[in-house]
Design a protein around this motif. Structure first.
Motif, mmCIF file in Angstrom:
data_model
loop_
_atom_site.group_PDB
_atom_site.id
_atom_site.type_symbol
_atom_site.label_atom_id
_atom_site.label_comp_id
_atom_site.label_asym_id
_atom_site.label_seq_id
_atom_site.Cartn_x
_atom_site.Cartn_y
_atom_site.Cartn_z
ATOM 1 N N VAL A 197 0.836 -1.198 0.000
ATOM 2 C CA VAL A 197 0.000 0.000 0.000
ATOM 3 C C VAL A 197 0.877 1.256 0.000
ATOM 4 O O VAL A 197 0.605 2.226 -0.706
ATOM 5 C CB VAL A 197 -0.987 0.004 1.194
ATOM 6 C CG1 VAL A 197 -1.651 1.364 1.336
ATOM 7 C CG2 VAL A 197 -2.045 -1.067 1.005
ATOM 8 N N ALA A 198 1.980 1.222 0.767
ATOM 9 C CA ALA A 198 2.896 2.366 0.787
ATOM 10 C C ALA A 198 3.407 2.645 -0.622
ATOM 11 O O ALA A 198 3.482 3.801 -1.054
ATOM 12 C CB ALA A 198 4.061 2.086 1.731
ATOM 13 N N SER A 199 3.742 1.594 -1.363
ATOM 14 C CA SER A 199 4.230 1.780 -2.725
ATOM 15 C C SER A 199 3.150 2.353 -3.620
ATOM 16 O O SER A 199 3.424 3.198 -4.479
ATOM 17 C CB SER A 199 4.710 0.451 -3.308
ATOM 18 O OG SER A 199 5.667 -0.118 -2.468
ATOM 19 N N ALA A 200 1.907 1.894 -3.414
ATOM 20 C CA ALA A 200 0.800 2.421 -4.217
ATOM 21 C C ALA A 200 0.647 3.918 -3.954
ATOM 22 O O ALA A 200 0.455 4.702 -4.888
ATOM 23 C CB ALA A 200 -0.490 1.674 -3.887
ATOM 24 N N VAL A 201 0.763 4.320 -2.688
ATOM 25 C CA VAL A 201 0.680 5.748 -2.352
ATOM 26 C C VAL A 201 1.783 6.512 -3.080
ATOM 27 O O VAL A 201 1.548 7.577 -3.656
ATOM 28 C CB VAL A 201 0.806 5.961 -0.819
ATOM 29 C CG1 VAL A 201 0.902 7.439 -0.493
ATOM 30 C CG2 VAL A 201 -0.368 5.347 -0.088
ATOM 31 N N ALA A 202 2.994 5.933 -3.108
ATOM 32 C CA ALA A 202 4.122 6.599 -3.755
ATOM 33 C C ALA A 202 3.914 6.723 -5.262
ATOM 34 O O ALA A 202 4.237 7.755 -5.859
ATOM 35 C CB ALA A 202 5.408 5.835 -3.458
ATOM 36 N N VAL A 203 3.362 5.672 -5.876
ATOM 37 C CA VAL A 203 3.129 5.714 -7.320
ATOM 38 C C VAL A 203 2.125 6.818 -7.656
ATOM 39 O O VAL A 203 2.330 7.608 -8.583
ATOM 40 C CB VAL A 203 2.638 4.342 -7.833
ATOM 41 C CG1 VAL A 203 2.131 4.445 -9.261
ATOM 42 C CG2 VAL A 203 3.754 3.311 -7.738
ATOM 43 N N VAL A 204 1.051 6.883 -6.864
ATOM 44 C CA VAL A 204 0.048 7.912 -7.117
ATOM 45 C C VAL A 204 0.652 9.303 -6.922
ATOM 46 O O VAL A 204 0.408 10.221 -7.711
ATOM 47 C CB VAL A 204 -1.184 7.714 -6.198
ATOM 48 C CG1 VAL A 204 -2.155 8.875 -6.347
ATOM 49 C CG2 VAL A 204 -1.872 6.403 -6.530
ATOM 50 N N LEU A 205 1.483 9.445 -5.894
ATOM 51 C CA LEU A 205 2.146 10.731 -5.643
ATOM 52 C C LEU A 205 2.973 11.151 -6.853
ATOM 53 O O LEU A 205 2.938 12.306 -7.290
ATOM 54 C CB LEU A 205 3.035 10.620 -4.411
ATOM 55 C CG LEU A 205 3.845 11.867 -4.036
ATOM 56 C CD1 LEU A 205 2.913 13.019 -3.705
ATOM 57 C CD2 LEU A 205 4.764 11.586 -2.865
ATOM 58 N N LEU A 206 3.684 10.188 -7.412
ATOM 59 C CA LEU A 206 4.518 10.474 -8.579
ATOM 60 C C LEU A 206 3.650 10.955 -9.739
ATOM 61 O O LEU A 206 3.974 11.933 -10.416
ATOM 62 C CB LEU A 206 5.275 9.210 -8.976
ATOM 63 C CG LEU A 206 6.333 9.460 -10.028
ATOM 64 C CD1 LEU A 206 7.577 9.992 -9.358
ATOM 65 C CD2 LEU A 206 6.646 8.201 -10.799
ATOM 66 N N LEU A 207 2.512 10.267 -9.944
ATOM 67 C CA LEU A 207 1.625 10.663 -11.038
ATOM 68 C C LEU A 207 1.125 12.086 -10.811
ATOM 69 O O LEU A 207 1.073 12.901 -11.730
ATOM 70 C CB LEU A 207 0.445 9.695 -11.145
ATOM 71 C CG LEU A 207 0.833 8.289 -11.590
ATOM 72 C CD1 LEU A 207 -0.392 7.398 -11.654
ATOM 73 C CD2 LEU A 207 1.525 8.330 -12.944
ATOM 74 N N ILE A 208 0.767 12.390 -9.552
ATOM 75 C CA ILE A 208 0.274 13.723 -9.240
ATOM 76 C C ILE A 208 1.336 14.770 -9.580
ATOM 77 O O ILE A 208 1.028 15.855 -10.061
ATOM 78 C CB ILE A 208 -0.103 13.810 -7.742
ATOM 79 C CG1 ILE A 208 -1.361 12.995 -7.494
ATOM 80 C CG2 ILE A 208 -0.323 15.255 -7.313
ATOM 81 C CD1 ILE A 208 -1.816 13.007 -6.060
ATOM 82 N N LEU A 209 2.595 14.432 -9.368
ATOM 83 C CA LEU A 209 3.661 15.394 -9.634
ATOM 84 C C LEU A 209 4.009 15.457 -11.115
ATOM 85 O O LEU A 209 4.305 16.525 -11.645
ATOM 86 C CB LEU A 209 4.917 15.017 -8.840
ATOM 87 C CG LEU A 209 4.816 15.153 -7.335
ATOM 88 C CD1 LEU A 209 6.097 14.711 -6.680
ATOM 89 C CD2 LEU A 209 4.504 16.587 -6.968
ATOM 90 N N VAL A 210 3.987 14.303 -11.786
ATOM 91 C CA VAL A 210 4.458 14.260 -13.174
ATOM 92 C C VAL A 210 3.476 14.939 -14.115
ATOM 93 O O VAL A 210 3.880 15.691 -15.007
ATOM 94 C CB VAL A 210 4.720 12.797 -13.596
ATOM 95 C CG1 VAL A 210 4.739 12.672 -15.099
ATOM 96 C CG2 VAL A 210 6.039 12.320 -13.012
ATOM 97 N N VAL A 211 2.184 14.718 -13.892
ATOM 98 C CA VAL A 211 1.199 15.240 -14.837
ATOM 99 C C VAL A 211 1.296 16.764 -15.007
ATOM 100 O O VAL A 211 1.421 17.244 -16.136
ATOM 101 C CB VAL A 211 -0.226 14.781 -14.451
ATOM 102 C CG1 VAL A 211 -1.275 15.515 -15.258
ATOM 103 C CG2 VAL A 211 -0.350 13.284 -14.629
ATOM 104 N N PRO A 212 1.286 17.549 -13.920
ATOM 105 C CA PRO A 212 1.398 19.000 -14.131
ATOM 106 C C PRO A 212 2.725 19.414 -14.771
ATOM 107 O O PRO A 212 2.748 20.361 -15.569
ATOM 108 C CB PRO A 212 1.288 19.590 -12.718
ATOM 109 C CG PRO A 212 1.431 18.466 -11.781
ATOM 110 C CD PRO A 212 1.090 17.234 -12.509
ATOM 111 N N ILE A 213 3.802 18.694 -14.488
ATOM 112 C CA ILE A 213 5.090 19.055 -15.087
ATOM 113 C C ILE A 213 5.044 18.847 -16.596
ATOM 114 O O ILE A 213 5.471 19.702 -17.369
ATOM 115 C CB ILE A 213 6.230 18.219 -14.471
ATOM 116 C CG1 ILE A 213 6.374 18.560 -12.995
ATOM 117 C CG2 ILE A 213 7.542 18.473 -15.187
ATOM 118 C CD1 ILE A 213 7.333 17.670 -12.249
#
Lengths: 361, 296
Positions: free
Chosen positions: B265-281
């Motif tokens: 679950v921790a990894s899933a949270v991290a993956v989603v966090l990455l997506l949240i950061l990558v999309v606006p960039i």
């Protein structure tokens, strides 16, 4: 050129393995040993001691479960030890290498066997209780002279907490300590694994939550000693250390430790050797060094925690062995309870409830 | 050939230090929790050859990502992190821009010294600097002692362990990342443009808004990204300076990882966090590219 490189590589390689052979890496709780013992160990054995510290069982457990921590000796609390043994994180102790094991105290051994059957994987380092650290002057000033300093009412009754909030109250950031405490307060089984029963604690904690400044498991030592906060729910020896630091600083702060009159949690910190320890030989030497009656007494005299070493008791100072806050009398001992580890599903509910209480979400 | 090697360097870098770790995290996020070393299952067993690999992929699923949508904790923590990051970025910009501006307008011989002063705090460990703030902001700390001494307040202010302390810590820590790119942009600015603007009837303030600020925009944007992205995932500052009520995704990640021992679950949270950061960039870069093309 090639030969030179080869020899160089060989030298480096032997250097590395030699470094492991005469190095012992210990991972212990912060503020948990007399540091003179560390240099004494190095002098006696000729080994280099690398000593690192942590302040939460969770951090240690994650390192253990990840594997390859590089540590030779680690110090988990009983409940955590039990789960890590099940996960296969530790190696059995070699009794032949622990000549001082006869010093261990059967009263404590009996209890720790609940976590580590036959005490095959660990030795007891220290044990203690979870209770109240109180800045006596400030609390009396706020709540009156006849306030009961050893009651859970102090930190679980909103009317008390409302008044104490301004001078600061810290709780341990450890759901496995706080939920059992509140369950005990409610008259439930403190070791309940029933999530509905554990859920009953929410109402009590939510009512006092706005008045708790911080949940943290080590900051309260300094905060109490400096007079930054006036009450902490914390571990016995840590609060007694705060008491001594305040006395040394002579800053007019007087700290007292009280186990809860309603009954306190008793816990055991156990020394164990990870299954992949680089230097199990050195690890056993360290354990045997700690098992020495004089050394163990020096550690307890320094950190104000009781230990599981019967032979060390004659070397303990009077303000340690004679202090019922450290070595509880029989009546208090009766009142102490122990807990067992939560299964993964219960743990998730417990963590979630803890986050909810802390952050309101 | 040489060109191919040169191009390969950044790609190998990206592959080894970004993509490979990302796929390892992604793989763990598709696994299940287990009481073992490592604490998840399945692990790839190559000794069984192809059947082992197939078996391994058969056991992966998206259960953990579904779980993230079922509990409101996660999106609230993401949202709260983004909010804290946005506010601190604006604060950092407000503090950083005047400093950068002052540096760029200072006499040339001072600039290396001023630059040095901005970078100097990095010579001390970040952790020690945050701890120093704890000493300054605590109830009995230097700030309160000073304020009590001046008579401005009669009871100590509670700053440590509140949201305010988190903002102070973040702005302090990330300030150089804002100052340096803005300074770089302002230093290159051609002074004659401002003179021209003033000649054409702009007041000094108007010239600043109409010439200086737009020309330093690349620096502002770079600074904002350098501050905002790490702040969203910030863990150390809120946990040391903030109260327990500061909800940030870094903390949630910590709890999944350490308290629940739930690496998947921790990894899933991290993956989603990455997506949240990558999309606006990515969106931002597309926009920039379009603008450059339009400019040409």
């Amino acid at each position: 050129m090639t030969i030179k490189t080869l020899t160089l590589t060989a030298v480096i390689a032997t250097g590395v393995s030699a470094a492991y052979a005469d190095e012992v890496r210990v991972y212990n709780w912060s503020d948990y040993i007399d540091e003179e013992l560390l240099s004494k160990f190095e002098e006696e054995t000729g080994l280099t001691l690398v000593y690192d510290v942590f302040d939460s069982n969770e951090v240690l457990e994650t390192k253990m479960l990840a594997g390859g921590s590089g540590y030779d000796v680690v110090v988990p609390t009983g409940t955590f030890l039990q789960r890590q043994i099940q996960a296969g994180a530790f190696q059995k102790l070699d009794a032949e290498k622990l000549s001082n094991a006869g010093n261990l105290w059967d009263v404590i051994q009996d209890r720790t066997a609940g976590y580590d059957p036959d005490n095959a994987y660990s030795i007891n380092y220290m044990w203690g209780t979870t209770g109240l650290g109180v800045n006596v002057g400030k609390v009396r000033e706020i709540l009156g002279d006849d306030v009961q300093l050893n009651s859970m009412d102090l930190v679980l009754k909103p009317e008390n907490m409302e008044k104490l909030a301004a001078c600061g109250v810290h709780f341990l950031d450890a759901p496995t300590e706080i939920f059992p405490m509140v369950l005990q307060y409610l008259g439930e089984d403190p070791d309940s694994h029933d999530t509905d029963v554990i859920g009953k604690t929410e109402e009590v904690l939510a009512a006092v939550r706005p008045h708790i400044q911080k949940f943290h498991s080590s900051e309260y030592i300094n905060a109490l000693a400096n007079g930054d906060i006036c009450v902490a729910v914390g571990w016995s020896g840590d609060i007694l250390q705060a008491r001594d630091r305040a006395a040394e600083a002579d800053n007019g702060v007087e700290i007292e430790y009280h186990p809860f009159a309603e009954g306190s949690l008793m816990w055991f910190d156990q020394m164990a050797i990870p299954v992949d320890a680089p230097n199990p030989e050195g690890a056993h030497k360290f354990l045997n060094f700690i098992l020495d009656a004089n050394n163990m007494a020096a550690a307890s005299n320094y950190v104000y925690y009781a230990n599981g070493n019967k032979a060390s008791q004659e070397f303990l100072e009077e303000d340690v062995i004679g202090d019922p806050a450290i070595y509880p009398d029989d009546a208090t001992m009766e009142n102490l309870y122990i807990t067992t580890p939560y299964p993964a599903k219960t743990q998730r509910v417990v963590t979630r409830l803890w986050t909810k209480i802390k952050s309101g979400t | 050939m040489r060109r191919a090697i040169l191009i390969a360097v950044p790609y190998v870098w990206l592959l080894a230090l970004f993509l490979v770790p990302f796929f390892i995290v992604l793989k763990i996020s598709l696994s299940d929790i287990a009481l073992a070393i490592p604490p998840y299952t399945p692990t790839l067993d190559l000794s069984q050859g192809w059947a082992g690999v197939r078996d391994f992929f058969g056991q992966l699923d998206f259960e953990n990502f579904v779980w993230l949508t079922e509990d409101d904790l996660y999106w609230k923590a993401y949202l709260s992190s983004v909010k804290i990051a946005l506010i601190s970025t604006v604060l950092t910009l407000m503090v950083g821009y005047p400093i950068a501006y002052g540096m760029a307008r200072a006499p040339e011989e001072w600039r290396p010294t001023l630059m040095m002063l901005v970078i100097l705090p990095f010579w001390t460990s970040f952790l020690i600097r945050v701890y120093a703030w704890m000493g300054i902001l605590s109830n009995e700390g230097y700030l309160n002692q000073f304020l009590l001494w001046t008579g401005l307040i009669s009871t100590p202010l509670t700053i440590l362990n509140t949201q305010t302390a988190v903002y102070i810590g973040i702005v302090y820590t990330y300030l150089p990342f804002m100052i340096l790119p803005i300074y770089a942009a302002l230093e290159r600015l051609d002074g004659s443009l401002i003179e021209a603007a003033e000649d054409l009837g702009c007041s000094r303030l108007q010239a600043f808004w109409l010439v200086t600020v737009p020309l330093s925009r690349p620096g502002i944007i770079a600074g904002c990204f350098l501050v905002m992205i790490p702040v969203i995932g910030e863990f150390v500052i809120p946990s040391l300076l903030g109260g327990s009520g500061t909800l940030m995704i870094g903390k949630v990640l910590w709890e999944e990882f350490f308290s629940n021992r739930d690496w998947p679950v921790a990894s899933a949270v991290a993956v989603v966090l990455l997506l949240i950061l990558v999309v606006p960039i990515v969106l931002f870069q597309r926009n920039q590219q379009k603008q450059t093309e339009a400019g040409q």
